[in-house]
Design an enzyme around this catalytic site. Sequence first.
Site, mmCIF file in Angstrom:
data_model
loop_
_atom_site.group_PDB
_atom_site.id
_atom_site.type_symbol
_atom_site.label_atom_id
_atom_site.label_comp_id
_atom_site.label_asym_id
_atom_site.label_seq_id
_atom_site.Cartn_x
_atom_site.Cartn_y
_atom_site.Cartn_z
ATOM 1 N N THR A 185 3.110 -19.595 2.300
ATOM 2 C CA THR A 185 2.909 -18.209 2.719
ATOM 3 C C THR A 185 1.430 -18.050 3.019
ATOM 4 O O THR A 185 0.593 -18.588 2.307
ATOM 5 C CB THR A 185 3.258 -17.218 1.598
ATOM 6 O OG1 THR A 185 2.435 -17.539 0.471
ATOM 7 C CG2 THR A 185 4.699 -17.310 1.201
ATOM 8 N N GLU A 330 9.598 -16.349 2.013
ATOM 9 C CA GLU A 330 10.360 -16.545 0.773
ATOM 10 C C GLU A 330 11.856 -16.287 0.959
ATOM 11 O O GLU A 330 12.649 -16.549 0.063
ATOM 12 C CB GLU A 330 9.833 -15.602 -0.318
ATOM 13 C CG GLU A 330 8.460 -15.959 -0.865
ATOM 14 C CD GLU A 330 7.328 -15.290 -0.085
ATOM 15 O OE1 GLU A 330 7.511 -14.995 1.116
ATOM 16 O OE2 GLU A 330 6.262 -15.078 -0.684
ATOM 17 N N LYS A 444 -2.765 5.805 -0.389
ATOM 18 C CA LYS A 444 -2.434 6.738 -1.473
ATOM 19 C C LYS A 444 -3.352 7.944 -1.367
ATOM 20 O O LYS A 444 -4.521 7.871 -1.693
ATOM 21 C CB LYS A 444 -2.556 6.047 -2.820
ATOM 22 C CG LYS A 444 -1.572 4.880 -2.889
ATOM 23 C CD LYS A 444 -1.510 4.211 -4.235
ATOM 24 C CE LYS A 444 -0.436 3.148 -4.199
ATOM 25 N NZ LYS A 444 -0.926 1.787 -4.060
ATOM 26 N N TRP A 449 2.168 9.003 -0.802
ATOM 27 C CA TRP A 449 1.961 7.791 -0.014
ATOM 28 C C TRP A 449 2.056 8.080 1.480
ATOM 29 O O TRP A 449 2.957 8.793 1.928
ATOM 30 C CB TRP A 449 3.016 6.743 -0.366
ATOM 31 C CG TRP A 449 2.819 6.131 -1.719
ATOM 32 C CD1 TRP A 449 1.869 6.479 -2.639
ATOM 33 C CD2 TRP A 449 3.583 5.069 -2.302
ATOM 34 N NE1 TRP A 449 1.999 5.708 -3.767
ATOM 35 C CE2 TRP A 449 3.045 4.833 -3.588
ATOM 36 C CE3 TRP A 449 4.660 4.296 -1.878
ATOM 37 C CZ2 TRP A 449 3.543 3.850 -4.442
ATOM 38 C CZ3 TRP A 449 5.163 3.333 -2.725
ATOM 39 C CH2 TRP A 449 4.604 3.103 -3.997
HETATM 40 P P1 AMP Z 1 5.740 -13.773 6.334
HETATM 41 O O1 AMP Z 1 6.206 -14.393 5.097
HETATM 42 O O2 AMP Z 1 4.411 -14.280 6.795
HETATM 43 O O3 AMP Z 1 6.766 -13.849 7.403
HETATM 44 O O4 AMP Z 1 5.475 -12.237 6.041
HETATM 45 C C1 AMP Z 1 6.481 -11.426 5.523
HETATM 46 C C2 AMP Z 1 6.066 -9.978 5.565
HETATM 47 O O5 AMP Z 1 5.923 -9.533 6.930
HETATM 48 C C3 AMP Z 1 7.098 -9.036 5.003
HETATM 49 O O6 AMP Z 1 7.056 -8.993 3.597
HETATM 50 C C4 AMP Z 1 6.715 -7.719 5.661
HETATM 51 O O7 AMP Z 1 5.631 -7.109 5.003
HETATM 52 C C5 AMP Z 1 6.262 -8.156 7.024
HETATM 53 N N1 AMP Z 1 7.357 -7.990 7.988
HETATM 54 C C6 AMP Z 1 8.197 -8.921 8.456
HETATM 55 N N2 AMP Z 1 9.058 -8.393 9.355
HETATM 56 C C7 AMP Z 1 8.773 -7.078 9.446
HETATM 57 C C8 AMP Z 1 9.311 -5.976 10.184
HETATM 58 N N3 AMP Z 1 10.308 -6.120 11.045
HETATM 59 N N4 AMP Z 1 8.759 -4.762 9.985
HETATM 60 C C9 AMP Z 1 7.734 -4.585 9.129
HETATM 61 N N5 AMP Z 1 7.178 -5.581 8.423
HETATM 62 C C10 AMP Z 1 7.686 -6.813 8.563
#
Ligand code: AMP
Length: 551
Positions: A185, A330, A444, A449
């Site tokens: 990640t 994840e 915040k 929020w």
């Molecule tokens: P990653 O593991 O790098 O793919 O990042 C995952 C994170 O990307 C998620 O926990 C979200 O915060 C954000 N994310 C992924 N898809 C979306 C979406 N369609 N809308 C808003 N946030 C997203």
Amino acid sequence: MLGSMQDWAMTLDKILDYSKAASPHREIVTRSVEGPIVRTTYAEVWSRAKQVTHALQERGIVTGDRVATLAWNSARHMEVWYGAMGMGAVLHTINPRLFPEQIAWIANHAGDRLLFVDLTFVPIIEKIADQLQTIESFIILTDRAHMPQTTLRNAVAYEDFIAGRPDAARWGGFDENTAAGLCYTSGTTGNPKGVLYSHRSNMLHALTANQPDCFGVKSSDVIMPVVPMFHANAWAIAFVGPMAGAKLVMPGAKLDGQSVYELLEEEGVTFTAAVPTVWLMLLQFLRDNGKKLSTLKRVAIGGSAVPEAVLRAFEVDYGVDVIHAWGMTEMSPIGTLGALTPEDSRKGIDERMRLKLKQGRPIFTVDMKITDDDGKELPHDGTTFGRLLVRGPAVAKAYFRNDGARRADGTALEADGFFDTGDVATIDPAGYMQITDRAKDVIKSGGEWISSIEIENIALGAEGVACAAVIGVLHPKWDERPLLIIEPAAGGQPTKEAVLAYLDGKIAKWWTPDDVVMVEKIPLGATGKINKLALREMFKDYRLPTAQAAE
Ligand code: AMP
């Protein structure tokens, strides 16, 4: 009493075996890093992936060893995937957009033994080669004619690496829970953490991700993953393609609007997937050049929220169905997809667009809930927001080497077995989830929020805005207030007044940003998302005009 059916371990080699049997002549087309378009088939990729396995075994690679790639989407990359996974080695896809020091850290943490690297990234690796403690040799994903002069130790051209090897290596035959892939990640704080997928989790995830209401890919489709194979398994597309027998188009290194457009049109792509930034570039190209999309039917957009302007452009201007996807590394990565219920798909355009901006309903196997900070479940009323937790067979329970453990057994789960996504969301009575923010990005203000994402997405629709980001800035009275940061489009000259006037009536009054500033470039992270950490750093000494007034 046990059923009396055959054993069939869910190992990923079976996917490519199947494509060789059922769709041997279906094409895989790559825009190669060397330049030309290269065409191959599932049968050929199968055969060459077997050769990869043979060559890996010659090097002494055994089940459980980590084999890394630093590569664009290509048929060769796919051969290495299946060649490594098929024999039970762990395929570690490294994100080349990370800082070189992070790449070195990750490769060492993973204990990678071999690195397959695209020509583009050889200079990056040469600079950090002496920090790479476990890599024995480097395989450059090219042929002898294109081999660069390199200082990398034991460097060999990929085509030489597999040349003459038989395609008879054995695949499978191990437990379906064996590790198959490793992906880190891109953590914005602390060190990256490794997610270790299993054959079973990836197989189940690919099966569910391709349900008809999800990607719905079939053999007549031509699919192009623009989302990189190093970003969370290319959202399962490198598994879904051969499983469905779809033609695959691999865009290689060129992801600008024109290059993506050319492949979409020339190869007759019907389904594609990427983060919003890629689609902003494509849409800009289409508008600037008066082009249409003649074959594309569906586009999956995820990784960050789909901006309304992007959604409407695809749906209304170009007749392309947008599948809004949410997930995370994840989660293998897909958690929800935005297909509408039959009732909702009969609603008017504005209502449909409103619903499609939500991140959608969970795919089969994903359990989802929202809770408050004490873990109490919150109602699914579409307005109450809380921490989003998930559970399922393709959701991580622990990180590689038990980093980030929350419990004594090394897992990263809450006491009830759910995984905290770090996202804040609402769930409505029909089951649609909507992300309000990352927990750490939510603003915040006076105990309430404010969703940075929602303001950003609306601001993107204002004239002359290329990219918009909202961060919370300290405020003496309200704790935090939103600051809107804008990157103007080429030739655009948005003003603070015009942008605030555009937001007026579209968001609650008290959500209105206290200030709007223009920057040349909004920093993006390694997966194309806005880098809020960098923005917060840039604006750490920034004082809002309203803060001065309140003092
Ligand atoms: P990653 O593991 O790098 O793919 O990042 C995952 C994170 O990307 C998620 O926990 C979200 O915060 C954000 N994310 C992924 N898809 C979306 C979406 N369609 N809308 C808003 N946030 C997203």
